[in-house]
Design an enzyme around this catalytic site. Structure first.
Site, PDB file in Angstrom:
ATOM      1  N   HIS A  38       6.304  -6.427   2.960  1.00  0.00           N
ATOM      2  CA  HIS A  38       5.514  -5.200   2.844  1.00  0.00           C
ATOM      3  C   HIS A  38       4.599  -4.983   4.040  1.00  0.00           C
ATOM      4  CE1 HIS A  38       3.351  -1.929   0.961  1.00  0.00           C
ATOM      5  NE2 HIS A  38       2.212  -2.582   1.079  1.00  0.00           N
ATOM      6  N   ASP A  75      10.690  -5.505   1.768  1.00  0.00           N
ATOM      7  CA  ASP A  75       9.491  -5.159   1.004  1.00  0.00           C
ATOM      8  C   ASP A  75       9.843  -5.147  -0.482  1.00  0.00           C
ATOM      9  OD1 ASP A  75       7.223  -4.084  -0.143  1.00  0.00           O
ATOM     10  OD2 ASP A  75       7.128  -2.331   1.161  1.00  0.00           O
ATOM     11  N   SER A  78       1.499   2.024   2.131  1.00  0.00           N
ATOM     12  CA  SER A  78       1.096   1.367   0.898  1.00  0.00           C
ATOM     13  C   SER A  78       0.227   2.322   0.068  1.00  0.00           C
ATOM     14  CB  SER A  78       0.372   0.066   1.222  1.00  0.00           C
ATOM     15  OG  SER A  78       0.259  -0.750   0.093  1.00  0.00           O
TER      16      SER A  78
END
Length: 394
Positions: free
Chosen positions: A362, A329, A163
């Protein structure tokens, strides 16, 4: 100046008295930031796991995500919960601490001991608040590089992160290509999308709309905008999950009741879950830091720093790469990882790419998924052999 801290503010003691290692730097190591500001006296808090080998060739820099911190594989000093990546870091795990020296620092602008808006301004003795300069992902990497210099490490065996941590990995490769032997950007993108900026703006506005925000000066007044920060966390958390995961876990199930109450209490399990996520978050995170780290993500556009060419950003990269994405995601979709892979290929880099099938969204990179663990372990083990690292650190 004495600031009286309530229970809800107790976690923010970590801003200036963290339960971790701290490196302190003065004007001789001042940080020149992208905004043009200069930090002359600053700190960076970090944790290490494993041992640095004799030739300092086994160091791994682990970059944390938006609301993470340096407490990767130890009990968190505020929450008392296990580290956020226990599934990946430890003896025999992909980031094997019997083999690698793992370093994770709190990002610049954070609230767990690295200089940020909750830190005391040396010039005034008061918390910086919004007087702290706005930072970028590149500024975060600059601070990390200063720490790595401080630790006497020339080249990192690997830079790893998911991320926002993945953004830092990409920035490291672009800014310090000679210092990275291998890189593993996970569930990330080379630029923040318009949709992602929009979600972040909702969160920031929720924080700033809370009457207790006090124009960012809440610490001096002994309050904290918990309601606004909780709403920001709730909105963000939705983006970390997939529709499939939400449906399978919660569906339309009611919370502790057999029928509808015709009220605005948390009647559905998903409502109760989000409220829990919001309320637990405010104990460990500074609201102003939330503004700063989300803005750093928004500014991130690696290609823009290289005349619009992502391939040019990676031109000098010597590292071997493993880019990992997850099929469900939608925050940083597979297409964003493919764009990174294409740019790396255009630059002649050694790159492998794995898109892992999962419905966990995610946040899949934070979970103990067999395929993810196997991919990470395989890549790191192969890179370690190429680096000439022994099976166990000497």
């Amino acid at each position: 100046m004495t600031i009286v801290l309530s229970h809800k503010l107790s976690g923010l003691r970590e801003a200036d008295a963290p339960h971790s290692l701290v490196a302190r730097f003065g004007p001789d190591k001042a940080l020149e930031l992208d905004s043009g500001a200069r930090l002359e006296n600053w700190t960076i808090a970090y944790q290490t796991y494993g041992a640095l080998n004799a030739d300092r060739s086994n160091a791994v820099l682990l970059c944390h995500a938006l609301t993470g911190d340096q407490h990767v594989a130890n009990v968190h000093p505020v929450t008392g919960k296990p580290g956020w990546w226990n599934s990946m870091v430890g003896p025999g795990k992909p980031l094997d601490t019997d083999r690698y020296f793992v370093i994770c620092s709190n990002v610049l602008g954070g609230c767990m001991g690295t200089s940020g808006p909750a830190s005391l301004d040396p010039a005034t003795g008061r918390p910086y608040g919004l007087d702290f300069p706005v930072v970028t992902i590149r500024d975060m990497a600059r601070a990390q590089a200063t720490l790595i210099d401080h630790l006497g490490i020339d080249t990192l065996f690997c830079v790893v992160g998911g991320s926002m941590g993945g953004m830092q990995v990409l920035q490291w490769v672009a800014s310090y290509p000679e210092r990275v032997f291998s890189a593993m950007p996970i569930a990330t993108a080379a630029k923040h999308s318009s949709q992602n900026i929009a979600f972040h703006e909702v969160g920031r506005q929720a924080v700033m709309a809370d009457p207790d925000w006090r124009k960012g000066r809440y610490l001096e007044e002994g309050v904290i905008p918990t309601k606004g920060l909780a709403v920001a966390r709730m909105a963000a958390h939705i983006t970390y999950l997939s529709d499939e995961a939400l449906q399978s876990k919660f569906g339309r199930k009611l919370q502790d009741r057999e029928s509808r109450a015709f009220s605005f209490d948390a009647e559905f399990q998903i409502e109760n879950y989000l409220r829990y996520q919001g309320s637990s978050f405010v104990d460990r995170f500074d609201p102003n830091s939330y503004l700063y780290v989300t803005r750093a993500c928004d500014y991130f556009d690696l290609a823009a720093d290289y005349d619009g060419s992502l391939a040019r950003a990676f031109k000098g990269a010597k590292a071997r790469f493993c880019v990992i994405s997850f099929t469900s995601d939608w925050l940083y979709p597979t297409s964003a990882s493919r764009a990174i892979v294409h740019a790396l290929n255009a630059g002649g880099a050694s790159v492998s790419f794995v898109d892992i099938e999962t419905d966990r969204g995610h946040d899949a990179f934070l979970l103990d998924l067999p395929e993810f663990n196997a991919t990470s372990h395989g890549f790191l083990a192969a890179a370690a052999r190429a680096r000439g690292l022994p099976e166990r650190a000497a």
